[in-house]
Design a protein around this motif. Structure first.
Motif, PDB file in Angstrom:
ATOM      1  N   UNK A 156     -22.237   2.901 -35.512  1.00  0.00           N
ATOM      2  CA  UNK A 156     -21.902   1.929 -34.451  1.00  0.00           C
ATOM      3  C   UNK A 156     -20.416   2.083 -34.093  1.00  0.00           C
ATOM      4  N   UNK A 157     -19.560   2.065 -35.100  1.00  0.00           N
ATOM      5  CA  UNK A 157     -18.119   2.314 -34.891  1.00  0.00           C
ATOM      6  C   UNK A 157     -17.722   3.420 -35.877  1.00  0.00           C
TER       7      UNK A 157
ATOM      8  N   UNK B 217     -11.066  -8.185 -40.200  1.00  0.00           N
ATOM      9  CA  UNK B 217     -12.352  -8.477 -39.581  1.00  0.00           C
ATOM     10  C   UNK B 217     -13.265  -7.273 -39.632  1.00  0.00           C
ATOM     11  N   UNK B 218     -14.562  -7.587 -39.743  1.00  0.00           N
ATOM     12  CA  UNK B 218     -15.599  -6.556 -39.685  1.00  0.00           C
ATOM     13  C   UNK B 218     -16.151  -6.522 -38.271  1.00  0.00           C
ATOM     14  N   UNK B 219     -16.126  -5.372 -37.657  1.00  0.00           N
ATOM     15  CA  UNK B 219     -16.735  -5.131 -36.355  1.00  0.00           C
ATOM     16  C   UNK B 219     -16.305  -6.168 -35.320  1.00  0.00           C
ATOM     17  N   UNK B 220     -17.197  -7.064 -34.857  1.00  0.00           N
ATOM     18  CA  UNK B 220     -16.750  -8.084 -33.901  1.00  0.00           C
ATOM     19  C   UNK B 220     -15.580  -8.884 -34.482  1.00  0.00           C
ATOM     20  N   UNK B 221     -15.600  -9.106 -35.798  1.00  0.00           N
ATOM     21  CA  UNK B 221     -14.481  -9.808 -36.438  1.00  0.00           C
ATOM     22  C   UNK B 221     -13.173  -9.044 -36.274  1.00  0.00           C
ATOM     23  N   UNK B 222     -13.282  -7.718 -36.232  1.00  0.00           N
ATOM     24  CA  UNK B 222     -12.099  -6.897 -35.964  1.00  0.00           C
ATOM     25  C   UNK B 222     -11.603  -7.106 -34.542  1.00  0.00           C
TER      26      UNK B 222
ATOM     27  N   UNK C 237     -33.688 -14.260 -32.086  1.00  0.00           N
ATOM     28  CA  UNK C 237     -32.877 -13.152 -32.607  1.00  0.00           C
ATOM     29  C   UNK C 237     -33.696 -12.073 -33.330  1.00  0.00           C
ATOM     30  N   UNK C 238     -35.018 -12.244 -33.419  1.00  0.00           N
ATOM     31  CA  UNK C 238     -35.823 -11.292 -34.217  1.00  0.00           C
ATOM     32  C   UNK C 238     -35.739  -9.870 -33.663  1.00  0.00           C
ATOM     33  N   UNK C 239     -35.805  -9.718 -32.339  1.00  0.00           N
ATOM     34  CA  UNK C 239     -35.772  -8.380 -31.739  1.00  0.00           C
ATOM     35  C   UNK C 239     -34.421  -7.709 -31.968  1.00  0.00           C
ATOM     36  N   UNK C 240     -33.364  -8.489 -31.778  1.00  0.00           N
ATOM     37  CA  UNK C 240     -32.007  -7.959 -32.007  1.00  0.00           C
ATOM     38  C   UNK C 240     -31.859  -7.522 -33.462  1.00  0.00           C
ATOM     39  N   UNK C 241     -32.347  -8.363 -34.365  1.00  0.00           N
ATOM     40  CA  UNK C 241     -32.240  -8.074 -35.802  1.00  0.00           C
ATOM     41  C   UNK C 241     -32.980  -6.779 -36.138  1.00  0.00           C
ATOM     42  N   UNK C 242     -34.192  -6.655 -35.643  1.00  0.00           N
ATOM     43  CA  UNK C 242     -34.982  -5.452 -35.954  1.00  0.00           C
ATOM     44  C   UNK C 242     -34.310  -4.205 -35.395  1.00  0.00           C
ATOM     45  N   UNK C 243     -33.707  -4.332 -34.223  1.00  0.00           N
ATOM     46  CA  UNK C 243     -33.046  -3.182 -33.605  1.00  0.00           C
ATOM     47  C   UNK C 243     -31.764  -2.795 -34.319  1.00  0.00           C
ATOM     48  N   UNK C 244     -31.021  -3.814 -34.784  1.00  0.00           N
ATOM     49  CA  UNK C 244     -29.708  -3.519 -35.391  1.00  0.00           C
ATOM     50  C   UNK C 244     -29.800  -3.090 -36.851  1.00  0.00           C
ATOM     51  N   UNK C 245     -30.732  -3.656 -37.597  1.00  0.00           N
ATOM     52  CA  UNK C 245     -30.744  -3.482 -39.054  1.00  0.00           C
ATOM     53  C   UNK C 245     -30.656  -2.018 -39.496  1.00  0.00           C
ATOM     54  N   UNK C 246     -31.442  -1.113 -38.902  1.00  0.00           N
ATOM     55  CA  UNK C 246     -31.363   0.275 -39.370  1.00  0.00           C
ATOM     56  C   UNK C 246     -29.990   0.907 -39.144  1.00  0.00           C
ATOM     57  N   UNK C 247     -29.239   0.384 -38.158  1.00  0.00           N
ATOM     58  CA  UNK C 247     -27.919   0.975 -37.877  1.00  0.00           C
ATOM     59  C   UNK C 247     -26.821   0.356 -38.746  1.00  0.00           C
TER      60      UNK C 247
END
Ligand code: MLT
Length: 260
Positions: A213-214, A91-96, A143-153
């Protein structure tokens, strides 16, 4: 895309390639499509089975919170439906987090682990509070705000533009209800270090050198806990190593497949 019914709920999955079954569990907030290189060109030696967690991609949403255990039970239901007694679980991240929950729920079904850009730690109180803020924000605003915040990371600065835009589009397509439920579910996850300390199967830990992130230090904690685990720190990748360095990732999986 294939589907089964789990207690009357549609559960969608991809099933490609042949060899030892490798369950690949996607991260937050994605779907099985986030394994597109592995689905288009499965690694030699593995049959890749990649489900959509409840409410993501083509799978129906039940009700929240979507705990790691609930998503792991869904994946076990898929193994049952496919008559697969045991699989390598990755799994990747949450999948892990879901892979580790599955190994805790039913260790006999896990032949090995592939832990990609993920961690063994539970959230601290501040982390839990951030999950609730995310849940409320996506329910109110999408989900637009979450997406914009996460994408660079998520991606290394020099990740190909085509990967960046596909990752963004994939996040934007996810159902806010499912995203909120998974965010609340992640807040409820438990520390996986005791499970890793007793896991005896072959284990591959993969992390992008630039994963903020991890980060690699957290990957090392996991690898140090499992006797004989292989730790691979992949250059020029951040939190989505399987998409950022698909050829390197494929080679690692193909080497790992020879252990089964
Ligand atoms: C993920 O990529 O699945 C998430 O970033 C995991 C997390 O937020 O802990």
């Amino acid at each position: 895309m294939n589907e089964i019914s789990l207690n009357g709920r549609r559960y969608a999955y991809e099933d490609r390639g042949s060899g030892t079954p490798l369950l690949l569990l996607h991260g937050f907030p994605f779907s099985s499509e986030s394994f597109w290189p592995q689905l288009e060109s499965p690694p030699n030696g593995f049959r890749v089975i990649a489900p959509d967690h409840r409410g993501f991609g083509g799978s129906a949403f039940g009700e929240g919170p979507s705990t790691m255990e609930a998503m792991a039970e869904d994946a076990l239901g898929l193994l049952d439906a496919l008559k697969i007694p045991a699989a390598v679980v990755g799994g990747v991240s949450m999948g892990g987090y879901v892979a580790l929950a599955l190994a805790r729920l039913d260790p006999g079904r896990v032949r090995g682990l592939v832990l990609i850009d993920t961690q063994s730690f539970a959230d601290d109180d501040a982390g839990k509070a951030r999950r609730e803020t995310v849940a409320q924000d996506v329910l109110a605003n999408g989900v637009a705000g979450l997406t914009a915040g996460m994408l660079p990371k998520l991606l290394a600065p020099n990740a190909p533009a085509a990967v960046r835009s596909r990752v963004e589009a994939l996040m934007l397509r996810q159902n806010p209800e499912a995203v909120a439920a998974a965010s609340r579910g992640m807040a409820l996850r438990v520390d996986a270090k005791p499970l890793l300390a007793r896991f005896a199967g072959p284990t591959l830990v993969v992390v992008g050198a630039l994963d903020g992130i991890t980060p690699p230090e957290k990957a090392k904690v996991m690898a140090d806990l499992v006797s004989g685990a292989q730790l691979e720190i992949v250059p020029e990748a951040a939190h989505l190593t399987n998409l950022e360095q698909p050829d390197v990732f494929k080679k690692l999986l193909e080497q790992f497949a020879t252990r089964f």
